[in-house]
Scaffold this motif. Sequence first.
Motif, PDB file in Angstrom:
ATOM      1  N   GLN A  78      58.232  35.503 -23.576  1.00  0.00           N
ATOM      2  CA  GLN A  78      57.616  34.332 -23.756  1.00  0.00           C
ATOM      3  C   GLN A  78      56.285  34.298 -23.473  1.00  0.00           C
ATOM      4  OE1 GLN A  78      58.477  33.081 -19.133  1.00  0.00           O
ATOM      5  NE2 GLN A  78      59.150  31.390 -19.397  1.00  0.00           N
ATOM      6  N   GLN A  79      55.389  35.453 -23.395  1.00  0.00           N
ATOM      7  CA  GLN A  79      54.014  35.518 -22.763  1.00  0.00           C
ATOM      8  C   GLN A  79      53.409  35.843 -24.188  1.00  0.00           C
ATOM      9  OE1 GLN A  79      53.090  37.592 -19.821  1.00  0.00           O
ATOM     10  NE2 GLN A  79      54.738  37.294 -18.262  1.00  0.00           N
ATOM     11  N   MET A  80      54.127  36.265 -25.130  1.00  0.00           N
ATOM     12  CA  MET A  80      53.701  36.446 -26.731  1.00  0.00           C
ATOM     13  C   MET A  80      53.505  35.607 -27.160  1.00  0.00           C
ATOM     14  SD  MET A  80      54.935  40.446 -26.331  1.00  0.00           S
ATOM     15  CE  MET A  80      53.461  40.929 -25.333  1.00  0.00           C
ATOM     16  N   PRO A  81      52.629  35.900 -28.435  1.00  0.00           N
ATOM     17  CA  PRO A  81      52.015  35.355 -29.513  1.00  0.00           C
ATOM     18  C   PRO A  81      53.362  34.539 -30.154  1.00  0.00           C
ATOM     19  CG  PRO A  81      50.723  36.870 -29.819  1.00  0.00           C
ATOM     20  CD  PRO A  81      51.403  37.134 -28.342  1.00  0.00           C
ATOM     21  N   ALA A  82      54.047  33.559 -30.587  1.00  0.00           N
ATOM     22  CA  ALA A  82      55.247  33.694 -31.462  1.00  0.00           C
ATOM     23  C   ALA A  82      56.428  34.308 -30.747  1.00  0.00           C
ATOM     24  CB  ALA A  82      55.238  33.870 -33.279  1.00  0.00           C
ATOM     25  N   GLY A  83      56.552  34.243 -29.795  1.00  0.00           N
ATOM     26  CA  GLY A  83      57.404  34.223 -28.569  1.00  0.00           C
ATOM     27  C   GLY A  83      58.964  34.216 -29.255  1.00  0.00           C
ATOM     28  N   SER A  84      59.041  33.256 -29.619  1.00  0.00           N
ATOM     29  CA  SER A  84      60.291  32.697 -29.737  1.00  0.00           C
ATOM     30  C   SER A  84      61.601  33.419 -31.008  1.00  0.00           C
ATOM     31  CB  SER A  84      60.938  31.291 -29.614  1.00  0.00           C
ATOM     32  OG  SER A  84      59.889  31.235 -30.882  1.00  0.00           O
ATOM     33  N   LEU A  85      60.684  33.278 -31.653  1.00  0.00           N
ATOM     34  CA  LEU A  85      60.768  33.860 -33.737  1.00  0.00           C
ATOM     35  C   LEU A  85      60.426  35.444 -33.803  1.00  0.00           C
ATOM     36  CD1 LEU A  85      61.090  33.545 -36.657  1.00  0.00           C
ATOM     37  CD2 LEU A  85      58.252  33.665 -36.772  1.00  0.00           C
ATOM     38  N   VAL A  86      59.621  35.665 -32.748  1.00  0.00           N
ATOM     39  CA  VAL A  86      59.956  37.278 -32.317  1.00  0.00           C
ATOM     40  C   VAL A  86      61.655  37.888 -31.758  1.00  0.00           C
ATOM     41  CG1 VAL A  86      59.394  39.499 -31.915  1.00  0.00           C
ATOM     42  CG2 VAL A  86      57.473  37.877 -32.738  1.00  0.00           C
ATOM     43  N   GLY A  87      61.216  36.916 -31.072  1.00  0.00           N
ATOM     44  CA  GLY A  87      63.069  37.096 -29.768  1.00  0.00           C
ATOM     45  C   GLY A  87      64.118  36.973 -30.708  1.00  0.00           C
ATOM     46  N   LEU A  88      63.624  35.675 -31.937  1.00  0.00           N
ATOM     47  CA  LEU A  88      64.876  35.805 -32.794  1.00  0.00           C
ATOM     48  C   LEU A  88      65.385  36.778 -33.336  1.00  0.00           C
ATOM     49  CD1 LEU A  88      67.307  33.967 -34.003  1.00  0.00           C
ATOM     50  CD2 LEU A  88      65.099  32.817 -35.209  1.00  0.00           C
ATOM     51  N   LEU A  89      63.953  37.541 -34.440  1.00  0.00           N
ATOM     52  CA  LEU A  89      64.267  37.913 -34.978  1.00  0.00           C
ATOM     53  C   LEU A  89      64.837  39.663 -34.885  1.00  0.00           C
ATOM     54  CD1 LEU A  89      60.708  37.534 -37.447  1.00  0.00           C
ATOM     55  CD2 LEU A  89      62.806  37.097 -37.824  1.00  0.00           C
ATOM     56  N   PHE A  90      64.131  39.526 -33.147  1.00  0.00           N
ATOM     57  CA  PHE A  90      64.647  40.770 -32.880  1.00  0.00           C
ATOM     58  C   PHE A  90      65.918  41.139 -32.656  1.00  0.00           C
ATOM     59  CE2 PHE A  90      65.635  42.854 -28.424  1.00  0.00           C
ATOM     60  CZ  PHE A  90      64.968  44.118 -28.802  1.00  0.00           C
ATOM     61  N   PHE A  91      66.474  40.105 -31.837  1.00  0.00           N
ATOM     62  CA  PHE A  91      67.875  40.397 -31.862  1.00  0.00           C
ATOM     63  C   PHE A  91      69.110  40.249 -33.146  1.00  0.00           C
ATOM     64  CE2 PHE A  91      66.794  39.178 -27.268  1.00  0.00           C
ATOM     65  CZ  PHE A  91      67.653  40.167 -26.879  1.00  0.00           C
ATOM     66  N   ILE A  92      68.808  39.342 -34.327  1.00  0.00           N
ATOM     67  CA  ILE A  92      68.856  39.483 -35.199  1.00  0.00           C
ATOM     68  C   ILE A  92      68.909  41.101 -36.198  1.00  0.00           C
ATOM     69  CG2 ILE A  92      68.712  38.787 -38.106  1.00  0.00           C
ATOM     70  CD1 ILE A  92      67.841  35.909 -36.853  1.00  0.00           C
ATOM     71  N   LEU A  93      67.791  41.776 -35.916  1.00  0.00           N
ATOM     72  CA  LEU A  93      67.713  43.195 -36.141  1.00  0.00           C
ATOM     73  C   LEU A  93      68.671  43.700 -35.514  1.00  0.00           C
ATOM     74  CD1 LEU A  93      64.407  45.198 -36.241  1.00  0.00           C
ATOM     75  CD2 LEU A  93      66.114  45.496 -34.392  1.00  0.00           C
ATOM     76  N   ILE A  94      69.464  43.436 -33.806  1.00  0.00           N
ATOM     77  CA  ILE A  94      70.031  44.207 -33.043  1.00  0.00           C
ATOM     78  C   ILE A  94      71.063  44.168 -33.861  1.00  0.00           C
ATOM     79  CG2 ILE A  94      70.809  45.041 -31.369  1.00  0.00           C
ATOM     80  CD1 ILE A  94      68.530  44.125 -29.454  1.00  0.00           C
ATOM     81  N   PHE A  95      71.610  42.582 -34.525  1.00  0.00           N
ATOM     82  CA  PHE A  95      72.633  42.173 -35.214  1.00  0.00           C
ATOM     83  C   PHE A  95      73.386  42.818 -36.258  1.00  0.00           C
ATOM     84  CE2 PHE A  95      75.293  39.387 -37.543  1.00  0.00           C
ATOM     85  CZ  PHE A  95      76.110  39.550 -36.778  1.00  0.00           C
TER      86      PHE A  95
END
Length: 478
Positions: A319-336
């Motif tokens: 939430q507090q990081m730059p481009a947080g929603s994109l990074v969050g999305l990529l992060f969970f795609i990575l785990i997937f």
Amino acid sequence: MVAAAGGAASQPGWSSRTAFVLAAVGAAVGLGNVWRFPTLAGENGGGAFVLFYIGCVVLIGLPLILSEILIGRAGRSDAVDSVRNVARESGVSEKWAIFGVFEVVAAFMILGFYSVVAGWVLYYAGVFGADFFGALFSGAPFAGALIGEAPEAIQGRMGDLFGNIPLLIAMHTVFMGITFWVIARGVHDGIEKAALYLMPAFFVLLLVITIYGAFVGEFSQAVAFLFTPDFSKLTAPVMNTALGQALFSMSLGSAALMTYGAYVSKETRLAPTAGMIALADTGVAIIAGLMIFPIVFAVGLDPAAGPTLVFQSLPVAFQQMPAGSLVGLLFFILIFFAALTSSISLLEGPTSWGINARGWSRLKSATVFSIGTYLLGIICLLSLNVWGDVRLLGFWSIFAESNIFDVVDGFTGKVLLPVSALLTAIFVGWRADKKLVENETGLEGGMFALWRFLVCWLAPVGVALILVFGLFPGLLGG
Ligand code: TRP
């Protein structure tokens, strides 16, 4: 389909060594690396756990990877039948096949809860995906994530998810459905293709997010946490956890390597391949730590949060990081992606057994085991909710507080995998024909002697000690 050189007519084969390595690395790299390893390293105090873990990988895991692959290639069948074939050729009791049975059962049980966790991953990918595309359309795609949502509400999403049985089941269903579909397509068109696309994508994402974390997060604090050992934290249960995690992470004791080994051509040299699997798996676990902890520390979160670290803590950080929603999305795609290549391998072990031992078609076998693990997953998932108070193994001190989910996870990791690892080491080291084993490893002279020493002595003694003290912590007077 390319038949494996020298294989039985019915046995499929990898189309190349690269395909085999990618699939085996895909099996190894999974939720164990990106979810469980950081969770356990965090809970168990960091450095000392990590060091002991690496010791388990090198001294026990690596020799066992080679042992399992060689049983598969020499036995040329499913996990149970391959052990039986090697036992027969070596002139020892075919009852050794029992650990092949344990391995197939372990794979079945692991897949049950694995798919549930992968379902959470899908949910969070959906949350961040919706958030990112929403932000994109409102013209501010690179602000933080979940803008306007209170941190407590973000953390509360996990509880909301656990409270929502239809949603949990839906995610679990989607994930098992994809896994089933890949396995039904077979070794060549299913497993290989999935690994060929997903693994490179996984590695790119891993590097991108780690570099991102190094820039915006507390990288040096993460390094200090992961690599400064405090040996007072290394108790018997912690060692047991580390060993169980090492076996789990390298997919040992759960049929995958034997099953995949059976599809390997006689020309492939197994030892370097085993080394690559161990190196890739451990490397990814540590990089995953270096990806996650800088972000956790950047916003002052607790590294010892437990299994919810990745799901509850990180979204707050995003939430507090730059481009947080994109990074969050990529992060969970990575785990997937990581989870999918592993779940595929988890299903292949039992499926291959159904094909060989029961004479089922691939489709039928994949269907039977998918439905079976799916139902086990539903039971695990209900224990996050309405069956939260059920204590299946309440009579056993180490499981006294565990719900069904934790029992299935803990029993495989702490009991089944180590027992299979122990039997594998004794079988390959002491019972299987030495010449046969030597030829399969392709190792010579001193290297073979070293490997054999590890398999004959270090692996069984190490696993046995850890097993006994881990399961009966009272023996140490604790
Ligand atoms: N190694 C996988 C992970 O780290 C989990 C796993 C355990 C597995 N046993 C397996 C995967 C057998 C495939 C096959 O997530």
